[in-house]
Design a protein around this motif. Sequence first.
Motif, PDB file in Angstrom:
ATOM      1  N   ALA A  22      -4.498 -12.265  12.314  1.00  0.00           N
ATOM      2  CA  ALA A  22      -3.731 -11.017  12.359  1.00  0.00           C
ATOM      3  C   ALA A  22      -4.471  -9.920  13.104  1.00  0.00           C
ATOM      4  CB  ALA A  22      -3.393 -10.557  10.939  1.00  0.00           C
ATOM      5  N   CYS A  23      -5.798  -9.976  13.065  1.00  0.00           N
ATOM      6  CA  CYS A  23      -6.624  -8.955  13.723  1.00  0.00           C
ATOM      7  C   CYS A  23      -7.025  -9.357  15.141  1.00  0.00           C
ATOM      8  CB  CYS A  23      -7.871  -8.680  12.884  1.00  0.00           C
ATOM      9  SG  CYS A  23      -7.490  -7.870  11.322  1.00  0.00           S
ATOM     10  N   ILE A  57      -8.182  -7.683   1.882  1.00  0.00           N
ATOM     11  CA  ILE A  57      -7.775  -6.687   2.879  1.00  0.00           C
ATOM     12  C   ILE A  57      -8.804  -6.543   3.996  1.00  0.00           C
ATOM     13  CG2 ILE A  57      -6.314  -5.396   1.297  1.00  0.00           C
ATOM     14  CD1 ILE A  57      -8.655  -3.376   0.978  1.00  0.00           C
ATOM     15  N   ALA A  77      -7.309  -5.494   7.423  1.00  0.00           N
ATOM     16  CA  ALA A  77      -5.888  -5.813   7.580  1.00  0.00           C
ATOM     17  C   ALA A  77      -5.221  -4.766   8.473  1.00  0.00           C
ATOM     18  CB  ALA A  77      -5.218  -5.864   6.215  1.00  0.00           C
ATOM     19  N   PRO A  78      -4.401  -5.195   9.425  1.00  0.00           N
ATOM     20  CA  PRO A  78      -3.803  -4.250  10.364  1.00  0.00           C
ATOM     21  C   PRO A  78      -3.161  -3.028   9.709  1.00  0.00           C
ATOM     22  CG  PRO A  78      -3.393  -6.463  11.112  1.00  0.00           C
ATOM     23  CD  PRO A  78      -4.033  -6.578   9.738  1.00  0.00           C
ATOM     24  N   GLY A  79      -2.482  -3.185   8.610  1.00  0.00           N
ATOM     25  CA  GLY A  79      -1.855  -2.051   7.935  1.00  0.00           C
ATOM     26  C   GLY A  79      -2.825  -1.182   7.156  1.00  0.00           C
ATOM     27  N   ARG A  80      -4.079  -1.597   7.073  1.00  0.00           N
ATOM     28  CA  ARG A  80      -5.077  -0.871   6.283  1.00  0.00           C
ATOM     29  C   ARG A  80      -6.217  -0.323   7.144  1.00  0.00           C
ATOM     30  NH1 ARG A  80      -5.017  -2.101   0.711  1.00  0.00           N
ATOM     31  NH2 ARG A  80      -6.398  -0.288   0.692  1.00  0.00           N
ATOM     32  N   GLN A  81      -6.140  -0.472   8.443  1.00  0.00           N
ATOM     33  CA  GLN A  81      -7.214   0.018   9.310  1.00  0.00           C
ATOM     34  C   GLN A  81      -7.270   1.536   9.269  1.00  0.00           C
ATOM     35  OE1 GLN A  81      -6.590  -1.972  13.078  1.00  0.00           O
ATOM     36  NE2 GLN A  81      -7.056  -3.958  12.174  1.00  0.00           N
ATOM     37  N   GLN A  83      -9.002   3.141   6.950  1.00  0.00           N
ATOM     38  CA  GLN A  83      -9.153   3.546   5.550  1.00  0.00           C
ATOM     39  C   GLN A  83     -10.563   3.310   5.012  1.00  0.00           C
ATOM     40  OE1 GLN A  83      -6.059   1.669   3.217  1.00  0.00           O
ATOM     41  NE2 GLN A  83      -4.449   2.374   4.592  1.00  0.00           N
TER      42      GLN A  83
END
Length: 141
Positions: A22-23, A57, A77-81, A83
Motif C-alpha cells: 500500500a505504501c 498502522i 498506513a496511507p490514511g495515517r501518514q 500523524q
Amino acid sequence: MTIPIRAAVDADQADIIALWHACGLVVSHNDPAADFRFALAGPASAVLVAEGEGGIIGSVMVGHDGHRGWLYYLAAAPGRQGQGIGRALVAAAEAWLRVRGVPKVQLMIRPTNTAVARFYDRLGYAEEPRVIMAKRLTPPG
C-alpha cells in the motif's frame, strides 16, 4: 499521543506485507515475504510494528552488522501518514539498535524519493557521500 510499538510475529506477515504494498515499498526484485521471514529469524534484525485501531498502522525493518544499523521498509498506513507514526517507528528502531550497542544507523533512499529524504532530514539524518556497490547473488525475480 503514544503509539504502541512491538516486535512483529509470524502471524503479522500478511498484514505487514499488505502495508508495504500500500505504501509502494515493494519492488519486483525483492520478495517481501522472504525479507520479513529473514528479519524475524535472526538475532541481528527485527520488524517493529505500530498498532492502532483496527490493527497494524506502521512498520519498520531494522537490522545491524555489529557496527552499522540499517532501516528498511519504513511504512505508515496511507490514511495515517503525517500523524507521527513514522517518527515513532524510527525512534523505536534507533532504540532497538542502541540496546544492542550499535553506534550508527543508516538507510538508503532512491534519488527520486525527495519527500522521504526530507522526512529523514527532519529527524536528523544527513546525506553522507558514499559509493554504494552491489552484486546480486541470486537472479532478480
